[in-house]
Design a protein around this motif. Structure first.
Motif, PDB file in Angstrom:
ATOM      1  N   LEU A  51      20.275   2.405   2.023  1.00  0.00           N
ATOM      2  CA  LEU A  51      19.449   3.492   1.498  1.00  0.00           C
ATOM      3  C   LEU A  51      20.293   4.309   0.534  1.00  0.00           C
ATOM      4  CD1 LEU A  51      17.814   4.428   4.892  1.00  0.00           C
ATOM      5  CD2 LEU A  51      16.822   3.022   3.101  1.00  0.00           C
ATOM      6  N   LYS A  52      19.859   4.353  -0.722  1.00  0.00           N
ATOM      7  CA  LYS A  52      20.693   4.949  -1.770  1.00  0.00           C
ATOM      8  C   LYS A  52      20.497   6.449  -1.938  1.00  0.00           C
ATOM      9  CE  LYS A  52      20.932   0.622  -4.242  1.00  0.00           C
ATOM     10  NZ  LYS A  52      20.651  -0.117  -5.444  1.00  0.00           N
ATOM     11  N   THR A  53      19.279   6.929  -1.794  1.00  0.00           N
ATOM     12  CA  THR A  53      19.024   8.352  -1.999  1.00  0.00           C
ATOM     13  C   THR A  53      18.376   8.960  -0.765  1.00  0.00           C
ATOM     14  OG1 THR A  53      16.807   8.011  -2.914  1.00  0.00           O
ATOM     15  CG2 THR A  53      18.651   7.966  -4.473  1.00  0.00           C
ATOM     16  N   HIS A  54      18.445  10.278  -0.694  1.00  0.00           N
ATOM     17  CA  HIS A  54      17.818  11.004   0.404  1.00  0.00           C
ATOM     18  C   HIS A  54      16.306  10.790   0.370  1.00  0.00           C
ATOM     19  CE1 HIS A  54      17.185  14.037   3.415  1.00  0.00           C
ATOM     20  NE2 HIS A  54      16.422  14.742   2.602  1.00  0.00           N
ATOM     21  N   LYS A  55      15.723  10.800  -0.815  1.00  0.00           N
ATOM     22  CA  LYS A  55      14.286  10.608  -0.975  1.00  0.00           C
ATOM     23  C   LYS A  55      13.870   9.219  -0.479  1.00  0.00           C
ATOM     24  CE  LYS A  55      10.631  11.073  -4.416  1.00  0.00           C
ATOM     25  NZ  LYS A  55      10.332  11.374  -5.818  1.00  0.00           N
ATOM     26  N   GLN A  56      14.633   8.202  -0.819  1.00  0.00           N
ATOM     27  CA  GLN A  56      14.353   6.836  -0.377  1.00  0.00           C
ATOM     28  C   GLN A  56      14.474   6.736   1.151  1.00  0.00           C
ATOM     29  OE1 GLN A  56      17.270   3.910  -1.457  1.00  0.00           O
ATOM     30  NE2 GLN A  56      15.833   2.210  -1.236  1.00  0.00           N
TER      31      GLN A  56
ATOM     32  N   LYS B 297      14.118   9.143   3.374  1.00  0.00           N
ATOM     33  CA  LYS B 297      13.013   9.891   3.968  1.00  0.00           C
ATOM     34  C   LYS B 297      11.726   9.068   3.950  1.00  0.00           C
ATOM     35  CE  LYS B 297      11.099  14.534   3.606  1.00  0.00           C
ATOM     36  NZ  LYS B 297      11.139  15.786   2.853  1.00  0.00           N
ATOM     37  N   LYS B 298      11.478   8.386   2.841  1.00  0.00           N
ATOM     38  CA  LYS B 298      10.293   7.538   2.706  1.00  0.00           C
ATOM     39  C   LYS B 298      10.345   6.368   3.685  1.00  0.00           C
ATOM     40  CE  LYS B 298       7.781   4.648  -0.517  1.00  0.00           C
ATOM     41  NZ  LYS B 298       7.830   3.895  -1.744  1.00  0.00           N
ATOM     42  N   ARG B 299      11.494   5.704   3.798  1.00  0.00           N
ATOM     43  CA  ARG B 299      11.637   4.552   4.697  1.00  0.00           C
ATOM     44  C   ARG B 299      11.526   4.962   6.166  1.00  0.00           C
ATOM     45  NH1 ARG B 299      10.235   0.733   5.203  1.00  0.00           N
ATOM     46  NH2 ARG B 299      11.932  -0.393   6.156  1.00  0.00           N
ATOM     47  N   PHE B 300      12.090   6.120   6.533  1.00  0.00           N
ATOM     48  CA  PHE B 300      11.959   6.597   7.904  1.00  0.00           C
ATOM     49  C   PHE B 300      10.494   6.850   8.242  1.00  0.00           C
ATOM     50  CE2 PHE B 300      16.479   8.428   7.743  1.00  0.00           C
ATOM     51  CZ  PHE B 300      17.000   7.261   8.247  1.00  0.00           C
ATOM     52  N   PHE B 301       9.784   7.489   7.325  1.00  0.00           N
ATOM     53  CA  PHE B 301       8.365   7.758   7.539  1.00  0.00           C
ATOM     54  C   PHE B 301       7.589   6.453   7.700  1.00  0.00           C
ATOM     55  CE2 PHE B 301       4.042   8.299   5.946  1.00  0.00           C
ATOM     56  CZ  PHE B 301       3.593   9.308   6.778  1.00  0.00           C
ATOM     57  N   GLU B 302       7.837   5.483   6.825  1.00  0.00           N
ATOM     58  CA  GLU B 302       7.161   4.185   6.903  1.00  0.00           C
ATOM     59  C   GLU B 302       7.501   3.473   8.210  1.00  0.00           C
ATOM     60  OE1 GLU B 302       8.509   2.164   3.427  1.00  0.00           O
ATOM     61  OE2 GLU B 302       7.115   3.204   2.108  1.00  0.00           O
ATOM     62  N   TYR B 303       8.749   3.508   8.599  1.00  0.00           N
ATOM     63  CA  TYR B 303       9.177   2.842   9.830  1.00  0.00           C
ATOM     64  C   TYR B 303       8.454   3.428  11.038  1.00  0.00           C
ATOM     65  CZ  TYR B 303      12.060   1.494  13.790  1.00  0.00           C
ATOM     66  OH  TYR B 303      12.486   1.026  15.006  1.00  0.00           O
ATOM     67  N   ILE B 304       8.444   4.746  11.136  1.00  0.00           N
ATOM     68  CA  ILE B 304       7.853   5.396  12.303  1.00  0.00           C
ATOM     69  C   ILE B 304       6.340   5.236  12.329  1.00  0.00           C
ATOM     70  CG2 ILE B 304       7.457   7.623  13.433  1.00  0.00           C
ATOM     71  CD1 ILE B 304      10.322   8.370  12.433  1.00  0.00           C
TER      72      ILE B 304
END
Length: 69
Positions: free
Chosen positions: A30-35, A37-44
């Protein structure tokens, strides 16, 4: 809850964090904080709550269990 500074206070969230790290963080770069945050949301919301079964709730997904009760 255990007493102040007890070893069981954060056991459940620590378990969730370890699963999150094993199933997402260590497998992806994960390269950026925004990326991240998006991946954590998608995962959960897309995987953890809809597809991953949980022992503690009778081998249901979180969403199935919530609909049942």
């Amino acid at each position: 809850m255990s007493r102040q500074r007890g070893c069981y206070d954060n056991a459940r969230i620590e378990l969730f964090h370890s699963v999150l790290k094993k199933e997402l963080v260590y497998l992806e770069k994960l390269k950026t904080h925004k990326q991240a945050k998006k991946r954590f949301f998608e995962y959960i919301t897309c995987f953890y709550n809809r597809k991953r079964i949980h022992y503690a709730i009778g081998y249901f997904t979180s969403n199935e269990y919530e609909r049942t009760y």
